[in-house]
Design a protein around this motif. Structure first.
Motif, short mmCIF file in Angstrom:
data_model
loop_
_atom_site.label_atom_id
_atom_site.label_comp_id
_atom_site.label_asym_id
_atom_site.label_seq_id
_atom_site.Cartn_x
_atom_site.Cartn_y
_atom_site.Cartn_z
N LYS A 8 0.80 -1.22 0.00
CA LYS A 8 0.00 0.00 0.00
C LYS A 8 0.84 1.28 0.00
CE LYS A 8 -3.84 -2.12 2.47
NZ LYS A 8 -4.67 -2.08 3.68
N SER A 9 2.10 1.18 0.34
CA SER A 9 2.97 2.35 0.42
C SER A 9 3.20 2.95 -0.96
CB SER A 9 4.32 1.99 1.03
OG SER A 9 4.15 1.59 2.37
N LYS A 10 3.38 4.28 -0.99
CA LYS A 10 3.50 4.96 -2.27
C LYS A 10 4.75 5.83 -2.41
CE LYS A 10 -1.39 4.90 -3.04
NZ LYS A 10 -2.59 5.57 -3.37
N GLY A 11 5.62 5.87 -1.39
CA GLY A 11 6.81 6.69 -1.55
C GLY A 11 7.36 7.23 -0.25
N ILE A 12 7.57 8.57 -0.19
CA ILE A 12 8.15 9.22 0.98
C ILE A 12 7.05 9.90 1.78
CG2 ILE A 12 9.76 11.00 1.77
CD1 ILE A 12 11.37 10.52 -0.79
N TYR A 13 7.08 9.67 3.09
CA TYR A 13 6.06 10.21 3.99
C TYR A 13 6.70 11.12 5.04
CZ TYR A 13 2.95 6.60 2.17
OH TYR A 13 2.19 5.82 1.34
N SER A 14 5.95 12.12 5.47
CA SER A 14 6.34 12.90 6.66
C SER A 14 5.45 12.43 7.81
CB SER A 14 6.16 14.40 6.42
OG SER A 14 4.80 14.74 6.34
N PHE A 15 5.92 12.62 9.03
CA PHE A 15 5.14 12.19 10.19
C PHE A 15 5.68 12.86 11.44
CE2 PHE A 15 8.68 9.27 9.92
CZ PHE A 15 9.07 9.10 11.23
N LEU A 20 5.02 8.57 23.51
CA LEU A 20 4.25 7.77 24.47
C LEU A 20 3.81 6.44 23.87
CD1 LEU A 20 2.04 10.53 26.12
CD2 LEU A 20 4.04 9.38 27.09
N LEU A 21 3.37 6.47 22.62
CA LEU A 21 2.93 5.24 21.96
C LEU A 21 4.07 4.53 21.24
CD1 LEU A 21 -0.47 6.45 20.45
CD2 LEU A 21 -0.10 5.09 22.52
N GLY A 22 5.18 5.25 21.00
CA GLY A 22 6.32 4.65 20.32
C GLY A 22 6.09 4.40 18.85
N LYS A 23 5.25 5.24 18.21
CA LYS A 23 5.00 5.05 16.78
C LYS A 23 4.67 6.38 16.10
CE LYS A 23 0.56 2.95 17.90
NZ LYS A 23 -0.36 1.89 17.55
N PRO A 24 4.74 6.40 14.76
CA PRO A 24 4.45 7.64 14.04
C PRO A 24 2.96 7.98 14.04
CG PRO A 24 4.97 5.87 12.50
CD PRO A 24 5.15 5.32 13.88
N LYS A 25 2.68 9.29 13.93
CA LYS A 25 1.29 9.74 13.77
C LYS A 25 1.29 10.86 12.74
CE LYS A 25 1.35 13.13 17.50
NZ LYS A 25 0.71 13.62 18.69
N ASN A 26 0.12 11.22 12.24
CA ASN A 26 -0.03 12.25 11.21
C ASN A 26 0.78 11.92 9.96
OD1 ASN A 26 -1.65 13.71 13.04
ND2 ASN A 26 0.14 14.74 13.87
#
Length: 77
Positions: A8-15, A20-26
């Motif tokens: 499903k990935s399409k390239g370069i992402y910002s985040f 606290l959760l130890g993962k990317p958001k936005n």
């Protein structure tokens, strides 16, 4: 963040990173290209460089960064 684009990935992402959760958001797609692997930003935070792979062809791409926009401007492929 660069991603392989086999699923499903399409390239370069910002985040943003949620410590606290130890993962990317936005997560936002900022540059659509095939299999960006290694990423580096220059010391002035004005350009991003990526190694990419498409089939048997490897190459690199550079992007101009505008912090006021939600995408990267292609400088060269």
């Amino acid at each position: 963040m660069g991603t392989y684009t086999f699923g499903k990935s399409k390239g370069i992402y910002s985040f943003n990173f949620d410590a606290l959760l130890g993962k990317p958001k936005n997560l936002k797609l900022v540059a659509k290209l095939e299999n960006p692997r290694y990423l580096i930003i220059n010391k002035n935070n004005t350009h991003l460089y990526s190694v990419l792979s498409s089939g048997n062809i490897d190459g690199c791409a550079s992007f101009s960064i505008d912090e006021n926009e939600d995408y990267l401007f292609t400088a060269a492929l």
